[in-house]
Design a protein around this motif. Structure first.
Motif, short mmCIF file in Angstrom:
data_model
loop_
_atom_site.label_atom_id
_atom_site.label_comp_id
_atom_site.label_asym_id
_atom_site.label_seq_id
_atom_site.Cartn_x
_atom_site.Cartn_y
_atom_site.Cartn_z
N GLY A 121 0.79 -1.24 0.00
CA GLY A 121 0.00 0.00 0.00
C GLY A 121 0.82 1.27 0.00
O GLY A 121 0.36 2.32 0.47
N HIS B 133 0.68 2.18 -8.27
CA HIS B 133 0.35 3.51 -8.77
C HIS B 133 1.48 4.03 -9.68
O HIS B 133 1.24 4.44 -10.82
CB HIS B 133 0.12 4.46 -7.59
CG HIS B 133 -0.36 5.82 -7.97
ND1 HIS B 133 -1.37 6.48 -7.31
CD2 HIS B 133 0.04 6.67 -8.95
CE1 HIS B 133 -1.57 7.66 -7.87
NE2 HIS B 133 -0.71 7.80 -8.87
N ARG C 88 -2.82 2.90 1.50
CA ARG C 88 -4.12 2.30 1.21
C ARG C 88 -5.04 2.42 2.42
O ARG C 88 -6.21 2.76 2.31
CB ARG C 88 -3.94 0.85 0.79
CG ARG C 88 -5.20 0.27 0.25
CD ARG C 88 -5.02 -1.06 -0.37
NE ARG C 88 -4.29 -0.99 -1.61
CZ ARG C 88 -3.20 -1.67 -1.87
NH1 ARG C 88 -2.72 -2.48 -0.96
NH2 ARG C 88 -2.61 -1.57 -3.02
P1 ADP Z 1 1.19 -0.96 -3.56
O1 ADP Z 1 1.13 -1.39 -4.99
O2 ADP Z 1 2.55 -0.50 -3.16
O3 ADP Z 1 0.62 -1.96 -2.61
P2 ADP Z 1 -0.69 1.03 -4.45
O4 ADP Z 1 0.06 1.58 -5.61
O5 ADP Z 1 -1.79 0.11 -4.75
O6 ADP Z 1 0.30 0.35 -3.42
O7 ADP Z 1 -1.21 2.26 -3.57
C1 ADP Z 1 -2.27 2.15 -2.66
C2 ADP Z 1 -3.14 3.37 -2.78
O8 ADP Z 1 -2.44 4.51 -2.30
C3 ADP Z 1 -3.53 3.67 -4.21
O9 ADP Z 1 -4.86 4.07 -4.26
C4 ADP Z 1 -2.62 4.80 -4.62
O10 ADP Z 1 -3.22 5.68 -5.54
C5 ADP Z 1 -2.39 5.51 -3.31
N1 ADP Z 1 -1.06 6.15 -3.25
C6 ADP Z 1 0.10 5.55 -2.95
N2 ADP Z 1 1.12 6.41 -2.98
C7 ADP Z 1 0.58 7.60 -3.31
C8 ADP Z 1 1.14 8.92 -3.48
N3 ADP Z 1 2.42 9.17 -3.31
N4 ADP Z 1 0.28 9.90 -3.82
C9 ADP Z 1 -1.03 9.65 -3.97
N5 ADP Z 1 -1.62 8.45 -3.81
C10 ADP Z 1 -0.82 7.44 -3.48
#
Ligand code: ADP
Ligand code: MG
Length: 468
Positions: free
Chosen positions: A171, A176, A330
Motif C-alpha cells: 500500500g 500507482h 491504502r
Molecule cells: P502498492 O502497490 O505499493 O501496494 P498502491 O500503488 O496500490 O500500493 O497504492 C495504494 C493506494 O495509495 C492507491 O490508491 C494509490 O493511488 C495511493 N497512493 C500511494 N502512494 C501515493 C502517493 N504518493 N500519492 C497519492 N496516492 C498514493
C-alpha cells in the motif's frame, strides 16, 4: 435506499481494502450497467460469464459491507444482455449437433484467454486505473527518488536504468507509480507498445499457452513489446517453469534495449527463492525503494484524494486521519473513503462534518484513538510476516500451505486482541475473508497456545513489540 453514489463509495472502499483488486475493478465494475430502486440493485451483465464472476466473487461481500455501514439489506436482480438470443442459439446448436457436449465449452469459458489474435494488442488501457498518474502521485521524501526514476523511464524508455526495480511494503504506491509510467507513455507517445501486467497474469498466460500449444504466440507477444511493466514479481518465487520463461523474456527484451520495470515487496537480494541468475538480472539496472510517508506527505495525499473525489473535508479530519494511519497509504485512503461513504449513506453534508463525528465513524478503524500508540491491522500483518518469514501478500492470500495458514491465523488472532476492529473489518483486511473465518482462527490459536509453549512465547513477543 441505495443509489449510485453509495454504490460507488462501497466499491471504492472494497478496492481500498483490496477485497476487489484493481484489475477486477477495471474489468468488472467500471462500466457496469446498473439501476437502483429503493433497496433493489438491478445489474445487467454483457454475458453470463461476467454475471457468474460477479455472483461468486463480489455480490455477498458488497451486501455485507453495505449492511455493516447502515444495517440495510439490499437485493440483487441480475440480467444478462441478449440472454434470450443466446439461449435460442444454444438450443439450435443442440438440435443440429445433439452429441456435442457443452461441458468442455463451459470449462473453457471460465478461463480468460489471452488475446493472441492480434499480436499488437498492447496498451491494455482496460487494466489501467486512470487515476494512477504522475500528476496524482504526491511526492515526499519517502518516494521522491522512485518517482524521479519512474518519470525518467517514462520519458525515455529503454535508455537508462534498465530494468527499474521498485520495492516497498504494501500500500505504498508501487502499483500507482508503475501504472503512471504506462499512462504517461500512452498520453505522450502512443506508438510504443506497452505491456502492463500483474505477474500472476504472466504466470496464468504462460500456463495457458503451454497447455494449449500456443507458446509461440506467447513469446511473440513479449518479444514485440517496447515496454514491459510487471507488478509484484515476488509471486514468481517457487514457480520454476514460469521463472525460466521470465528469464528468457527478460534476456530478449534486454538485448533489444526494451524497457522493463518491476515492482516487488522486497529488494532483489531478499528474493531467496529466486534462481540466482534471475535475481542477478533484477539488479542490472536501478533499484529504488518506497518507504512509508511522513506526516506532511500523508496529509498531502489525503488532500489530493479529496481534490480528485471533488469533496471538501475539514482539514482537522484529514490531519486526524494522517496522524492515526502511518504505515499504509491504502489504509489512509480507506479511512477517508469510509468517512465519505458514511456521509453519502446518511445524507450528511461532508462540508459540515465535524472532527468528533469523524472520530465516531472511524472508531473501528483504529484502536486507542488520540493515544500515542495506535496499532493498525497492517502493522500486525507486517510483524507476523516478518516473524514467520512469509510475505504479507501470502498472509492476505488464500494459500493453504501450513506455514502460511499458521501465520495468517496468528495475525487474525492478534488483530482481535490488539485492535477494536470487528471480525468483518478484520476479514476485509485479509483479502475479504468471512467473519466466521476470523472467529475460527482466533479460537484455534488460543487453543494451540495452551499447549504450544513456543507459539505462546512468539505471540507474546510480537504483542510486546507491537504495543511498546
Ligand atoms: P502498492 O502497490 O505499493 O501496494 P498502491 O500503488 O496500490 O500500493 O497504492 C495504494 C493506494 O495509495 C492507491 O490508491 C494509490 O493511488 C495511493 N497512493 C500511494 N502512494 C501515493 C502517493 N504518493 N500519492 C497519492 N496516492 C498514493
Ligand atoms: Mg500493488
Amino acid at each position: 435506499m441505495i443509489d449510485k453514489k453509495i454504490w460507488d463509495d462501497i466499491v471504492l472502499y472494497l478496492v481500498s481494502k483490496e477485497v476487489i483488486n484493481e484489475v477486477a475493478y477495471q474489468i468488472w465494475f467500471k462500466d457496469l450497467d446498473i439501476e437502483f430502486e429503493n433497496s433493489n440493485v438491478k445489474i445487467t451483465f454483457p454475458n453470463s460469464l461476467t454475471k457468474e464472476k460477479f455472483c461468486s466473487g463480489y455480490a455477498d461481500i458488497i451486501k455485507k459491507t453495505l449492511y455493516d455501514f447502515n444495517k440495510e439489506e439490499i437485493n440483487f436482480e441480475f440480467f444478462v444482455k441478449d440472454e434470450n438470443k443466446k439461449n435460442i442459439e444454444e438450443l439450435k446448436n443442440k438440435e443440429l449437433n445433439p452429441n456435442v457436449e457443452t461441458k468442455k465449452n463451459k470449462k473453457e469459458e471460465k478461463i480468460i484467454k489471452p488475446n493472441y489474435n492480434e499480436i499488437t494488442n498492447f496498451n491494455q488501457i482496460n487494466y489501467l486505473n486512470p487515476r494512477y498518474t504522475f500528476e496524482n502521485f504526491v511526492i515526499g521524501k519517502n518516494n521522491q527518488f522512485c518517482a524521479a526514476a519512474a518519470l525518467r523511464v517514462a520519458q525515455a524508455p529503454g535508455q537508462h536504468m534498465n530494468p527499474l526495480f521498485i520495492y516497498g511494503g504494501v500500500g505504498l504506491g508501487k502499483t500507482h507509480i508503475l501504472q503512471a509510467i504506462a499512462n504517461y507513455i500512452i498520453a505522450n507517445q502512443s506508438n510504443l507498445k506497452i505491456l502492463y501486467m500483474h505477474v500472476e497474469q504472466f504466470i496464468d498466460e504462460f500456463i495457458y499457452s503451454l497447455k494449449n500449444e500456443q507458446m509461440n504466440s506467447f513469446r511473440m507477444k513479449f518479444r514485440h513489446a517496447d515496454i514491459l511493466l510487471l507488478d509484484d514479481v515476488q509471486y514468481l518465487e517457487q514457480k520454476d517453469a514460469s521463472m525460466e520463461m521470465f528469464f528468457h523474456t527478460f534476456n530478449s527484451l534486454y538485448q533489444a534495449q526494451k524497457q522493463m520495470v518491476f515492482t516487488c515487496d522486497k529488494p532483489p537480494k531478499d528474493l531467496k527463492d529466486f534462481e540466482e541468475r534471475v535475481r542477478n538480472r533484477m539488479e542490472w539496472g536501478l533499484t529504488v525503494q518506497i518507504t512509508p510517508p511522513d506526516y506532511e506527505t500523508r496529509v498531502a495525499i489525503l488532500q489530493k484524494m479529496c481534490e480528485y473525489e471533488k469533496r471538501k473535508v475539514d482539514e482537522k479530519i484529514l490531519h486526524f486521519i494522517a496522524k492515526n494511519v502511518k504505515s499504509s497509504i491504502r489504509e489512509l485512503e480507506s479511512a477517508l473513503i469510509k468517512v465519505i461513504a458514511y456521509c453519502d449513506i446518511f445524507k450528511i453534508d461532508i462540508n459540515t462534518l465535524g472532527l468528533e463525528q469523524a472520530k465516531e465513524i472511524l472508531k473501528d478503524q483504529f484502536k486507542y484513538i488520540d493515544e500515542t500508540k495506535i496499532i493498525q491491522i497492517d502493522d500486525i500483518i507486517r510483524k507476523v510476516a516478518e516473524t514467520f518469514k512469509v510475505s504479507t501478500y501470502d498472509i492476505k492470500s488464500k494459500k493453504r500451505n501450513a506455514s502460511i495458514s499458521r501465520a495468517r491465523n496468528v495475525a487474525m488472532y492478534l488483530c482481535r486482541e490488539l485492535t477494536s476492529a470487528s471480525t468483518t473489518e478484520i476479514g476485509l483486511s485479509f483479502g475479504g475473508k468471512d467473519h466466521t473465518t476470523i472467529i475460527h482462527a482466533c479460537k484455534k490459536i488460543s487453543d494451540l497456545m495452551k499447549d504450544d509453549e513456543l507459539l505462546r512465547i512468539s505471540i507474546e513477543g510480537m504483542i510486546k513489540d507491537l504495543t511498546s
